[in-house]
Scaffold this motif. Structure first.
Motif, short mmCIF file in Angstrom:
data_model
loop_
_atom_site.label_atom_id
_atom_site.label_comp_id
_atom_site.label_asym_id
_atom_site.label_seq_id
_atom_site.Cartn_x
_atom_site.Cartn_y
_atom_site.Cartn_z
N LYS A 210 30.93 -100.50 10.91
CA LYS A 210 29.81 -101.42 10.73
C LYS A 210 28.76 -100.89 9.75
N LYS B 155 36.77 -99.61 17.47
CA LYS B 155 35.64 -99.30 16.61
C LYS B 155 35.83 -99.74 15.15
N SER B 156 36.76 -100.64 14.90
CA SER B 156 36.98 -101.12 13.53
C SER B 156 36.40 -102.52 13.34
N ARG B 157 35.60 -102.68 12.29
CA ARG B 157 35.03 -104.00 12.05
C ARG B 157 36.07 -104.98 11.50
N TRP C 279 37.55 -109.75 11.02
CA TRP C 279 37.81 -110.34 9.69
C TRP C 279 38.62 -111.62 9.82
#
Length: 349
Positions: free
Chosen positions: A153, A214-216, A220
């Protein structure tokens, strides 16, 4: 440019690299990209080029691609009847015809270095065709060096030269993040990606079963890259990245308004200085460790979050999610039929 190769020179002519451009209504951007492509070195190779246009392509773009002269090989024009959007425009712009067919994908706001093609060939010979090298995790070759950690983020700045200075400040490296700003994709992995995305595509990103901690990228939407990131994370695949002073690269992204940048539903603000990098204008081998590509065993590897992790560690992290298309254990990854891309079984790594 002289390159000393560790592999058989016969492999030079085995591989076939095609240039595949995705364009619609940015004729000035496309003009700049085409000039940079024509100014590059191809050493007499035949390099096919294709233009992939959505149904709403504008008249100036149509006129430019029709009249564009490409002296290095055949030119192909493709135009959709029904607007497909960016996911289809990119993912359907190329499909390999053989295991020696490699696809360079370029959106029209990219610009390339005169040495981009030599980097591709040298990397393929060093890490794909060398009979003494086994690197099945390598799925693509990036032309671009990122300046940010893209998937968190905060998107902190990142400098590969500083990060790897204890090894060599300009060592190429392996990264679990695929590049969408100039990259060559490998035929076996691209077939695999087609099948994976077909099995996992959802119009609503929240319905996607893969959620990387924890991946933005989990949020998507309208992104072909999100599906490729998921597949690479689950199966431990990597891309090769260049790493030169001041983040000089073989491609740069000019971040011009399009389907993602400045789109109405894009809440992320982009600073061009975080993405535009200088292009290499001279012989890149002078920067490489000992003037050549390092052996595959000496290439450092990073996970999706730019943290140093071994190739086996990458597979372990993906397998622990247990979110792939087959129900494998935490010590297994999905193995596919490379002729079709279809998943066939689970295998212990």
């Amino acid at each position: 440019m002289t390159i000393y190769l560790r592999t058989y020179l016969a492999d030079w002519n085995r591989m076939r690299v095609s240039v595949n451009i995705i364009t619609q209504n940015r004729v000035n951007s496309l003009t700049r990209l085409l000039k940079s492509l024509k100014d590059a070195y191809y050493l007499g190779d035949e390099v096919p080029i294709s233009f992939n246009m959505d149904s709403r392509v504008d008249e100036p773009t149509l006129k430019l691609v029709k009249t564009f002269d490409w002296p290095h090989g055949p030119k192909t024009l493709r135009r959709r009847i029904i607007q497909g959007g960016l996911i289809r425009a990119v993912s359907e712009s190329w499909y390999p015809s053989s295991d020696d067919d490699f696809g360079l994908l370029l959106e029209d706001d990219i610009e390339v270095s005169p040495y981009y093609y030599l980097w591709i060939k040298y990397a393929l010979l060093s890490y794909h065709y060398d009979p003494q090298v086994s690197l099945p995790e390598l799925s693509s070759i990036s032309l671009y060096t990122p300046r940010l950690v893209e998937v968190v983020k905060e998107r902190p700045k990142w400098n590969a030269t500083d990060y790897f200075k204890h090894i060599h400040p300009n060592t190429p490296y392996l990264h679990q993040l695929p590049c969408s700003w100039g990259a060559v994709f490998f035929p076996k992995h691209w077939r695999e990606f087609y099948v994976y995305m077909n099995m996992r595509f959802t119009e609503d990103a929240k319905q996607n079963p893969v959620q990387i901690p924890k991946s933005r990228t989990n949020g998507w939407q309208a992104s072909w890259k999100k599906f490729l990131i998921d597949m690479m994370y689950l199966r431990g695949y990597v891309s090769l990245y260049p790493n030169f002073p001041n983040q000089m690269s073989f491609s740069t992204n000019h971040m011009e308004p399009g389907a993602h940048i400045s789109a109405k539903d894009n809440v992320v603000r982009h600073n061009k200085t975080d993405f535009e990098v200088p292009l290499l204008k001279d012989d890149f081998k002078i920067y490489l460790p000992n003037g050549k590509m390092p052996s595959a065993s000496k290439l450092p590897s990073l996970n999706l979050f730019n943290q140093a992790v071994s190739l086996k560690g990458l597979k372990s992290a993906g397998s622990k999610l247990r979110q792939d298309v087959l129900n494998c254990t935490v010590t297994q990854v999905v193995v596919v039929d490379h002729e079709t891309g279809l998943p066939s079984r689970c295998a212990t790594f």
